[in-house]
Write an enzyme that holds these catalytic residues in place. Structure first.
Site, PDB file in Angstrom:
ATOM      1  N   HIS A   1      -4.549 -31.549  16.188  1.00 23.46           N
ATOM      2  CA  HIS A   1      -2.803 -32.621  16.529  1.00 23.46           C
ATOM      3  C   HIS A   1      -2.443 -33.485  15.309  1.00 23.46           C
ATOM      4  O   HIS A   1      -4.070 -34.325  15.548  1.00 23.46           O
ATOM      5  CB  HIS A   1      -2.474 -32.426  18.042  1.00 23.46           C
ATOM      6  CG  HIS A   1      -0.963 -33.488  18.417  1.00 23.46           C
ATOM      7  ND1 HIS A   1      -0.536 -33.768  17.760  1.00 23.46           N
ATOM      8  CD2 HIS A   1      -0.458 -32.309  18.698  1.00 23.46           C
ATOM      9  CE1 HIS A   1       0.818 -34.042  18.212  1.00 23.46           C
ATOM     10  NE2 HIS A   1       1.251 -33.103  19.163  1.00 23.46           N
ATOM     11  N   GLU A  39       3.648 -27.805  13.786  1.00 23.66           N
ATOM     12  CA  GLU A  39       4.167 -29.030  14.009  1.00 23.66           C
ATOM     13  C   GLU A  39       4.451 -29.499  13.281  1.00 23.66           C
ATOM     14  O   GLU A  39       3.849 -30.657  13.360  1.00 23.66           O
ATOM     15  CB  GLU A  39       3.585 -29.917  15.191  1.00 23.66           C
ATOM     16  CG  GLU A  39       3.103 -28.369  16.932  1.00 23.66           C
ATOM     17  CD  GLU A  39       2.667 -29.136  17.735  1.00 23.66           C
ATOM     18  OE1 GLU A  39       3.458 -28.632  18.866  1.00 23.66           O
ATOM     19  OE2 GLU A  39       1.819 -30.574  18.025  1.00 23.66           O
TER      20      GLU A  39
HETATM   21  P1  13P Z   1       7.332 -32.730  21.897  1.00 21.79           P
HETATM   22  O1  13P Z   1       8.209 -31.265  22.471  1.00 21.79           O
HETATM   23  O2  13P Z   1       7.544 -33.867  22.957  1.00 21.79           O
HETATM   24  O3  13P Z   1       7.739 -34.084  20.437  1.00 21.79           O
HETATM   25  O4  13P Z   1       5.794 -32.956  21.145  1.00 21.79           O
HETATM   26  C1  13P Z   1       5.034 -31.629  21.102  1.00 21.79           C
HETATM   27  C2  13P Z   1       4.271 -32.184  20.502  1.00 21.79           C
HETATM   28  O5  13P Z   1       3.098 -33.125  20.043  1.00 21.79           O
HETATM   29  C3  13P Z   1       3.541 -30.371  21.546  1.00 21.79           C
HETATM   30  O6  13P Z   1       1.816 -30.740  20.601  1.00 21.79           O
END
Ligand code: 13P
Length: 256
Positions: free
Chosen positions: A101, A173
């Protein structure tokens, strides 16, 4: 239509009482003792380490909801103070290991090399690696998003067999879209990166997810992007009602 993975990481939130309330509510909403996932949907939840066994106990061994941890070390055991190994996570009931992440890459020194070692460790023990990739706003502005995320994915997945790759889930992401300071990505912005990821990984991995400021208004549109087979969600899913609504949106999407 592929199975849609709809999951949440709680990041560093929730006491055990809060974890219990959320998990009990989810279990009841899915049918209690005979809980079933919505048709075509694979739910998953990734609590803090401290809540892993609690959530496992509430969901039950045969739950249709997969359980994960937010990180695990690549070694099976040893002098690694503060770390948790994949066998330990598995012992506590985890089936998924989240890896790479952006918050871990930024604050805790996660690199392409450590993500590669961790993916291998998860696979070695039969857990699903959930590999997170994503570029910064600077990389995006310079027009390098697709190349950057492909490099992250290729680096972490290098050398895997076809069978091993088929057990990996990738979550794209973009850093600029994550969290309180993030801005929701538009569908238009995501078409190209998913085309790049899809060309390399669609049909080869277990899932290709989007994450970053997913909410109840944009979820259906995000699921409509070509190659997207799920959503990985933070804030919107921390309240159980938000998560349940996302499951409904996904179910409706698979039925459409
Ligand atoms: P948010 O949905 O709060 O932006 O976070 C996304 C995330 O990092 C999921 O791992």
């Amino acid at each position: 239509m592929s199975t849609l993975w709809i999951g949440t990481s709680w990041k560093m939130t929730k006491t055990l009482d809060e974890a219990r309330a959320w998990s009990e509510g989810l279990r009841e909403a899915l049918g209690g003792d005979t809980a079933q996932a919505p048709a075509g949907v694979q739910p998953f939840v990734i609590p803090s380490f401290t809540a892993t066994t609690t959530v496992r106990g509430i969901l039950g061994e045969d739950s249709p909801v997969l359980l994960g941890v937010q990180n695990a070390h690549w070694e099976d055991a040893g002098a690694w103070t503060g770390e948790v190994s994949v066998p330990q996570a598995k012992d506590a009931g985890a089936q998924i290991v989240e890896i790479g992440h952006s918050e871990r890459r930024e604050h805790f020194g996660e690199t392409v090399e450590t993500t590669r070692l961790k993916v291998a460790a998860a696979l070695r023990h039969g857990l699903t690696p959930l590999l997170c990739i994503g570029e910064s706003a600077d990389v995006k502005e310079a027009g390098g998003s697709s190349e950057f995320i492909l490099d992250q994915a290729r680096g972490a997945l290098e050398g895997l067999s076809v069978e091993e790759l088929s057990r990996v889930v990738i979550a794209y992401e973009p850093i600029w879209a994550i969290g309180e300071k993030g801005r929701p990505a538009t569908v238009e912005e995501l078409v190209e990166p998913f085309a790049a990821l899809g060309a390399e990984y669609t049909g080869k991995v277990a899932g290709l997810l989007y994450g970053g400021s997913v909410n109840l208004d944009n979820a259906a549109g995000l699921l409509g992007i070509e190659h997207v087979t799920g959503l990985f969600v933070g804030r919107t899913a921390w309240e159980l009602d938000g998560y349940l609504e996302l499951l409904r949106i996904a179910e409706a999407h698979t039925a459409a």
